[in-house]
Structure formats: structure tokens, C-alpha cells
Design an enzyme around this catalytic site. Structure first.
Site, short mmCIF file in Angstrom:
data_model
loop_
_atom_site.label_atom_id
_atom_site.label_comp_id
_atom_site.label_asym_id
_atom_site.label_seq_id
_atom_site.Cartn_x
_atom_site.Cartn_y
_atom_site.Cartn_z
CG ASP A 1 -6.27 3.52 0.83
OD1 ASP A 1 -6.13 4.76 0.62
OD2 ASP A 1 -5.47 2.68 0.38
NE ARG B 1 12.98 4.63 -3.40
CZ ARG B 1 11.73 4.59 -2.98
NH1 ARG B 1 10.84 5.43 -3.47
NH2 ARG B 1 11.34 3.71 -2.10
CD GLU C 1 -0.85 6.49 -1.09
OE1 GLU C 1 0.27 6.87 -1.47
OE2 GLU C 1 -1.00 5.84 -0.03
ZN LIG Z 1 0.70 5.65 3.42
#
Ligand SMILES: [Zn+2]
Length: 455
Positions: A88, A330, A154
Site C-alpha cells: 500500500d 519518542r 502499513e
Molecule cells: Zn510510508
């Protein structure tokens, strides 16, 4: 048997390019339901490709887009490598900024241009075609068992992959996972990624009065939510750039000396290059660490968005009734997203002054990931890169997050080698995405060397 450069026979290369263009023409935009059939068609093309290679092929429907699996006949005496990719792609807007049709690939300046060229069609297709070449040259025999798992979600966060793996755990048991969906630090600098940061997100909303107020009539009498948001944000860091949330660093694994040493050798990641790249006079962050160490090996707290009050032309003397901000953290090994979110929530509540109400909404999160690049498999990955590029690989962690890599580790218990082929100018997710054809060739060669080395 080792390929020591990236030259390929003319016919192999021409066929590879044809396959690449066909793969790119599918408008496999996973986030937009208008393209659902295009995504399915792209998966079907991969399915046919695997079948043409003589692989045991199966397409698994999911609640979203299908997962396509192709595998060689399993030999229990051989090691098994799972190769992951995604077919994708991101949406193409803004379309007017593209120099050519995003779904009609164009070859120019040694690159192929189009949506998905780098992310991720070019990268996983190179690995597929390298395996095809190996099969053709060795009467269908590979030195290891190979399982291709190419998903179609994804770019929307792989919502169905983890449940799929949990359901079919035994069928995907493997010794090592190879993924080409990351970057090389510079041209001709083979790069092995062995770590990724995790992520945890939240959103705050601060409310005060029941309506926006005249700042002359009421200023000095009520709390100002925009000021409260600013105060909360400024409470997140101390004067050394450290995150000031209690317990934030408790589970952080310190960088090792070899990592610090290695990272000083990585091209284009020195202070001067980074300042030029980013157009800033000064690089700022946590004291005691270099910029690269801060991005690859240290946790951060960031403000991703902030709103409140009047945004239009001119001035408007108003005290906003509410204001807010979006925050993300993060994370590095062994920080746990749920613990960090709980600590951040407690910190914000504790620092919130009187006169307002504070709403905190927790968002998505994902674990960090790290494996040992000096393990048996890590060394095999390094050697495959060394042979393919004829250069010494650099070992890096990535600042970004690929939650599925952590999911693979959690569900299958298997480590991943991140053998990225993207270059910094590939413009992934942006208009004019492109892939260096040299790296497409390298990818085809790399996977063959990798199979040899892993065996
Ligand atoms: Zn990407």
C-alpha cells in the site's frame, strides 16, 4: 556464488523494470476507501508474481486490505527467513506539485519517479526479484526457506497484521526477519538498522470560562487557557533539555560506547551537515549527547500541535474559553509506552494551575525495538551489505517508529534486520517520490547475498 557488484544481465534488468512499473501503476492507497479495489488488484498482482516464481502462495483477506504470502517449500533442515514489505502507498496530494503522474512511472536522472517507488514497492520488489533470480539460477533451490509477507495496510498503521500473526503464529515461525523499509544514511553507504524508537501520544485540552471573554472586561479575573497550555508545555523540559517528568528516564538503557563511536563515523550526520540540511544555526536538545545520539538513542517529549484563541488577521482582544496541544514522546529501550503515558498524565495534572479544567486524552503508542547487530544474524546482514556495496556498513538506530517490528518480536519472538535502501532525497510520503535505480539493482543483489550469508 557471491555477487560483488550491482551489475545484472540485460534481460534480468529489463524484466525487473517492467515488473516495477506494473507494480507502481496500481493506485494502492490504503487510507482512502475509493481505492479499495486498486489495493486488492495490487495484492492480486503480487499473488500472481509469487505463483509465477513457483512459491506456495496465499492471499489472506482481513477486515481491511489483504495480506499476500508466498513461501518456498519448507525444508526443516534449513533456516527460515521471513521477508516483510507493504504494497500500500500514501495518498498523492497535493497533486499539482508532482512533475509527472504519480501512478505512471517515469525514469529520469538515474531514478524512477512515482508514488510507492521507495515506500515500499521498489524496496520489497527488489528483494522478490532477487529471490526469483536465485531460484532461476539454482533450479528452484534456495539455501534457506523464504516466506514473503507483504501487507496492504502499513501506511494506516497495520491494524490487522498483529491479530493475523497471533492467529497464524506457527505458520510464520522463522529464524530472522528481513525488512527493506528504512533508509541508507548516504549514497553507497550500506546501512544496517538495529533499533527503532517507540512512541506514545496524548492530547490535552484546557477549559476555563463558559465562553470566550472580553480581555478588557475580564482580563485579570480568570485563568487564560492559552497561558496554561504554554505553562504546561514549558514544564516538560528542564534547562538542560532533559524531560522533567518524574520517572521518565527510569527504564532508559544507556548508549553503549561502540554505538557512540560508530555514530561519529556516519556520513552526513555531523553537526555542520545537519545544520545545513535543516537550515538552522544551532542544534538543540538534551545536554550531554550529540544530535545523532539524541535522535537515535535518547527519548524525547515533543509538541506536535498547539491551538487556542484568535488566529485571524489583526488583533482580537479575547481570552479564549479553551486551548489545547498534541504531545508525543519518542521512546527507547526499555521504556514502556503505558508507563510513560501514566507518568506524563500525572505530571500535567500536577502542574496544572487552579481556575481551569484539564482533559487528557491518550492516543496511540508503540514499543521501541532493538536487536544485537553483532549476533550471528546481525553479522550475516552486515556481510551481505559489505559484499553487495563493496563498502563497510554503518550500524544505526532509527529515530522513527515501525510498530510492526516490535510486534514481530512480541508475537513471533524473532529479530528483524533493517536493510534500508531509501536515500534521504527519495521524498517518501511527498510529491515526486523517487527511488534510485542503482539501489533497486543493489536490492536485487543484496537479497541473494543475504540468503547465502544467513544459510
Ligand atoms: Zn510510508
Amino acid at each position: 556464488m557471491h555477487q560483488t557488484n550491482n551489475t545484472l544481465p540485460e534481460d534480468v534488468w529489463n524484466n525487473a523494470l517492467e515488473d516495477f512499473k506494473t507494480h507502481l501503476r496500481f493506485k494502492s492507497i490504503s487510507t482512502d476507501s475509493a481505492y479499495k479495489q486498486d489495493v486488492a488488484d495490487c495484492g492480486a498482482w503480487l499473488h500472481a508474481k509469487f505463483e509465477s516464481m513457483g512459491l506456495e502462495t496465499q492471499t489472506y483477506p482481513t477486515a481491511g486490505h489483504p495480506i499476500v504470502v508466498g513461501r518456498t517449500k519448507a525444508d526443516p533442515n534449513k533456516k527460515t527467513v521471513l521477508i516483510y514489505g507493504h504494497y500500500d502507498v500514501q495518498p498523492v496530494d497535493p497533486l499539482h506539485l508532482w512533475h509527472s503522474d504519480p501512478f505512471e512511472p517515469v525514469i529520469k536522472d538515474g531514478k524512477i519517479w512515482g508514488r510507492g517507488t521507495t515506500d515500499n514497492k521498489g524496496q520489497h520488489l527488489a528483494l522478490i526479484l532477487g529471490v526469483e533470480k536465485y531460484l532461476n539460477e539454482h533450479e528452484g533451490e534456495l539455501p534457506v526457506n523464504v516466506i514473503f509477507l507483504i501487507e496492504g495496510e502499513e501506511e494506516i498503521g497495520s491494524p490487522n497484521l498483529k491479530p493475523f500473526l497471533e492467529k497464524h503464529k506457527e505458520q510464520f515461525a522463522c529464524d530472522i526477519i528481513a525488512v527493506s523499509d528504512t533508509g541508507m544514511v548516504a549514497r553507497n553507504t550500506p546501512t544496517l538498522g538495529y533499533g527503532l524508537r517507540g512512541i506514545a501520544c496524548l492530547e490535552i485540552t484546557v477549559n476555563a470560562a463558559n465562553a470566550d471573554l472580553h480581555s478588557g472586561l475580564y482580563g485579570g479575573m480568570v485563568a487564560n487557557p492559552a497561558q496554561v497550555v504554554a505553562k504546561l508545555i514549558s514544564s516538560l523540559h528542564d534547562s538542560n533539555g532533559k524531560v522533567a517528568i518524574d520517572g521518565f528516564y527510569d527504564d532508559v538503557v544507556e548508549l553503549e560506547t561502540w554505538e557512540k563511536d560508530m555514530w561519529t563515523t556516519v556520513p552526513d550526520m555531523d553537526d555542520t551537515s545537519l545544520k545545513t540540511l535543516l537550515g538552522v544555526d544551532e542544534l538543540v536538545g538534551e545536554a550531554g549527547y550529540t544530535p545523532v545520539e539524541r535522535v537515535w538513542g535518547r527519548p524525547t517529549a515533543e509538541v506536535n500541535g498547539i491551538y487556542g484563541g484568535y488566529q485571524g488577521e489583526g488583533s482580537k482582544t479575547v481570552i479564549p474559553a479553551n486551548a489545547g496541544a498534541k504531545l508525543s514522546f519518542r521512546l527507547v529501550p526499555q521504556m514502556q509506552p503505558d508507563i510513560i503515558l501514566a507518568q506524563a498524565k500525572a505530571h500535567l495534572e500536577q502542574h496544572c494551575p487552579a481556575g481551569v479544567t484539564l482533559d487528557i486524552e491518550l492516543g496511540h503508542s508503540g514499543n521501541s525495538y532493538m536487536c544485537d547487530p553483532h549476533s550471528e544474524f546481525g553479522k550475516a546482514g552486515q556481510e551481505a551489505l559489505r559484499k553487495t556495496f563493496n563498502a563497510e556498513p554503518v550500524l544505526i538506530r532509527e529515530g522513527g517508529s515501525i510498530p510492526i517490528i516490535a510486534d514481530f518480536k512480541e508475537v513471533l519472538g524473532t529479530d528483524s534486520l533493517l536493510l534500508g535502501l531509501a536515500l534521504p532525497d527519495c521524498q517518501i510520503h511527498s510529491p515526486n517520490e523517487n527511488f534510485h535505480l542503482a539501489n533497486f539493482r543493489y536490492g536485487i543483489v543484496l537479497v541473494q547475498n543475504l540468503l547465502d550469508e544467513l544459510a
